[in-house]
Write a protein that holds these residues in place. Sequence first.
Motif, PDB file in Angstrom:
ATOM      1  N   TRP A 146       0.865  -1.306   0.004  1.00  0.00           N
ATOM      2  CA  TRP A 146      -0.049  -0.072   0.096  1.00  0.00           C
ATOM      3  C   TRP A 146       0.820   1.211  -0.238  1.00  0.00           C
ATOM      4  N   GLU A 147       2.010   1.121  -0.393  1.00  0.00           N
ATOM      5  CA  GLU A 147       2.882   2.375  -0.398  1.00  0.00           C
ATOM      6  C   GLU A 147       3.064   2.607  -2.011  1.00  0.00           C
ATOM      7  N   PHE A 148       3.163   3.796  -2.621  1.00  0.00           N
ATOM      8  CA  PHE A 148       3.025   4.141  -4.088  1.00  0.00           C
ATOM      9  C   PHE A 148       4.507   3.970  -4.568  1.00  0.00           C
ATOM     10  N   PHE A 149       4.457   3.471  -5.962  1.00  0.00           N
ATOM     11  CA  PHE A 149       5.489   3.368  -6.794  1.00  0.00           C
ATOM     12  C   PHE A 149       5.004   3.946  -7.902  1.00  0.00           C
ATOM     13  N   ASP A 150       5.314   5.278  -8.434  1.00  0.00           N
ATOM     14  CA  ASP A 150       4.528   5.949  -9.628  1.00  0.00           C
ATOM     15  C   ASP A 150       5.301   5.938 -10.710  1.00  0.00           C
ATOM     16  N   ASN A 151       4.629   6.061 -11.771  1.00  0.00           N
ATOM     17  CA  ASN A 151       5.204   6.409 -13.136  1.00  0.00           C
ATOM     18  C   ASN A 151       6.180   5.103 -13.515  1.00  0.00           C
ATOM     19  N   PRO A 172       9.825   4.141  -1.763  1.00  0.00           N
ATOM     20  CA  PRO A 172       8.634   4.296  -2.441  1.00  0.00           C
ATOM     21  C   PRO A 172       8.657   5.840  -3.046  1.00  0.00           C
ATOM     22  N   THR A 173       8.059   6.001  -3.920  1.00  0.00           N
ATOM     23  CA  THR A 173       8.213   7.209  -4.438  1.00  0.00           C
ATOM     24  C   THR A 173       7.634   8.666  -3.687  1.00  0.00           C
ATOM     25  N   ARG A 174       6.773   8.213  -2.644  1.00  0.00           N
ATOM     26  CA  ARG A 174       6.160   8.922  -1.349  1.00  0.00           C
ATOM     27  C   ARG A 174       5.674   8.276  -0.774  1.00  0.00           C
ATOM     28  N   GLY A 175       5.670   8.884   0.495  1.00  0.00           N
ATOM     29  CA  GLY A 175       4.763   8.116   1.700  1.00  0.00           C
ATOM     30  C   GLY A 175       6.069   7.476   2.685  1.00  0.00           C
ATOM     31  N   ALA A 176       5.451   7.009   3.594  1.00  0.00           N
ATOM     32  CA  ALA A 176       6.323   6.425   4.575  1.00  0.00           C
ATOM     33  C   ALA A 176       7.122   5.115   3.901  1.00  0.00           C
ATOM     34  N   PRO A 177       8.422   4.932   4.533  1.00  0.00           N
ATOM     35  CA  PRO A 177       9.140   3.922   4.209  1.00  0.00           C
ATOM     36  C   PRO A 177       8.663   2.692   4.103  1.00  0.00           C
ATOM     37  N   ARG A 195       8.927   3.625  13.660  1.00  0.00           N
ATOM     38  CA  ARG A 195      10.101   3.787  12.777  1.00  0.00           C
ATOM     39  C   ARG A 195      10.487   5.106  12.690  1.00  0.00           C
ATOM     40  N   PRO A 196      11.724   5.229  13.146  1.00  0.00           N
ATOM     41  CA  PRO A 196      12.140   6.891  12.874  1.00  0.00           C
ATOM     42  C   PRO A 196      11.970   7.430  11.691  1.00  0.00           C
ATOM     43  N   GLY A 197      11.115   8.464  11.511  1.00  0.00           N
ATOM     44  CA  GLY A 197      10.932   9.229  10.398  1.00  0.00           C
ATOM     45  C   GLY A 197       9.572   8.906   9.717  1.00  0.00           C
ATOM     46  N   ALA A 198       9.135   7.687   9.913  1.00  0.00           N
ATOM     47  CA  ALA A 198       7.930   7.068   9.237  1.00  0.00           C
ATOM     48  C   ALA A 198       6.900   7.988   9.239  1.00  0.00           C
ATOM     49  N   VAL A 199       6.518   8.463  10.442  1.00  0.00           N
ATOM     50  CA  VAL A 199       5.112   9.437  10.684  1.00  0.00           C
ATOM     51  C   VAL A 199       5.421  10.748   9.697  1.00  0.00           C
ATOM     52  N   SER A 200       6.641  11.340   9.817  1.00  0.00           N
ATOM     53  CA  SER A 200       6.796  12.566   9.116  1.00  0.00           C
ATOM     54  C   SER A 200       6.894  12.314   7.411  1.00  0.00           C
ATOM     55  N   ALA A 201       7.212  11.119   7.142  1.00  0.00           N
ATOM     56  CA  ALA A 201       7.280  11.199   5.717  1.00  0.00           C
ATOM     57  C   ALA A 201       5.975  11.391   5.057  1.00  0.00           C
ATOM     58  N   SER A 202       5.935  12.128   4.171  1.00  0.00           N
ATOM     59  CA  SER A 202       4.646  12.264   3.313  1.00  0.00           C
ATOM     60  C   SER A 202       4.794  12.083   1.793  1.00  0.00           C
ATOM     61  N   GLY A 203       3.667  12.320   1.138  1.00  0.00           N
ATOM     62  CA  GLY A 203       3.636  12.568  -0.329  1.00  0.00           C
ATOM     63  C   GLY A 203       2.270  13.017  -0.671  1.00  0.00           C
ATOM     64  N   GLY A 204       2.113  13.757  -1.780  1.00  0.00           N
ATOM     65  CA  GLY A 204       0.923  14.319  -2.168  1.00  0.00           C
ATOM     66  C   GLY A 204       0.615  14.194  -3.489  1.00  0.00           C
ATOM     67  N   ALA A 205      -0.640  14.482  -3.967  1.00  0.00           N
ATOM     68  CA  ALA A 205      -1.243  14.346  -5.196  1.00  0.00           C
ATOM     69  C   ALA A 205      -0.418  15.331  -6.022  1.00  0.00           C
TER      70      ALA A 205
END
Length: 271
Positions: A146-151, A172-177, A195-205
């Motif tokens: 359920w993590e994005f790998f785009d294009n 992943p292209t965006r989002g959590a590790p 996991r360190p940094g997992a919550v702060s990782a983000s990605g948008g449309a």
Amino acid sequence: MPQLPAPAYPAEVRARLEADAKEVIARYPGSRSALLPLLHLVQSEEGYVSRTGMAFCADVLGLTTAEVTAVATFYTMYRRRPSGDYQVGVCTNTLCAVMGGDAIFDRLKDHLGVGNDETTEDGKVTLEHIECNAACDFAPVVMVNWEFFDNQTPESATQLVDDLIAGRTVEPTRGAPLCSYKETARILAGFPDERPGAVSASGGAGPASLIGLKLAKGEAGPQPRVVGPRGVSPRDEPQKGAEHLSSHDAPQETSASDPDHPAGPAAEEGE
């Protein structure tokens, strides 16, 4: 054929799951509402929702196994048989398919030697085609747990699954590790990702998805109108600079029932 009752979890496993289940149930005013996260919880234990897991959910919530089974079989995020460490889903919905999703899915089936909803012999990867994941502006999209790998392309998707099988780190292209499928299921059950940094990782449309929001907020700058102002006929005041994307959104001739139609309003039957 009738099945024997599902085997129980070992005592230490059940004690741990009961403690987690109590925390989940406490979040809801009615215990039945906790069923979805509890199904994710038992999925995090075995990698799929087993008969044992469904019996556990029924027991702690005071439901029948039939009621739990009805829910577990309705949602595709609940696996019904053992699954791989990495759930690789290829979007084959309309836009992703047109942009290459079908080609990616066919390539991965041949490369991994599995069909839809099947797992590689080493238990690493389960391949499935999935429906739209609201990432059309990054089509074609592949999701891993359920993590994005785009294009993606057939070549990049092949490299992706090879890296997963080899144990190499993929981002992943965006989002959590990325984490394992069982770890993902526990997060979906509502437990924090520590996991360190997992919550702060983000990605948008992407821009194509956000243009409507920007227009609504007045942040997109002046845009050409494709229809005239309310109450003004497009024939009387054509819109300069308006560019119509197709004949469907261009000003159309009014129907015979419109009082402004040159032929006048249509008469009611009998008049």
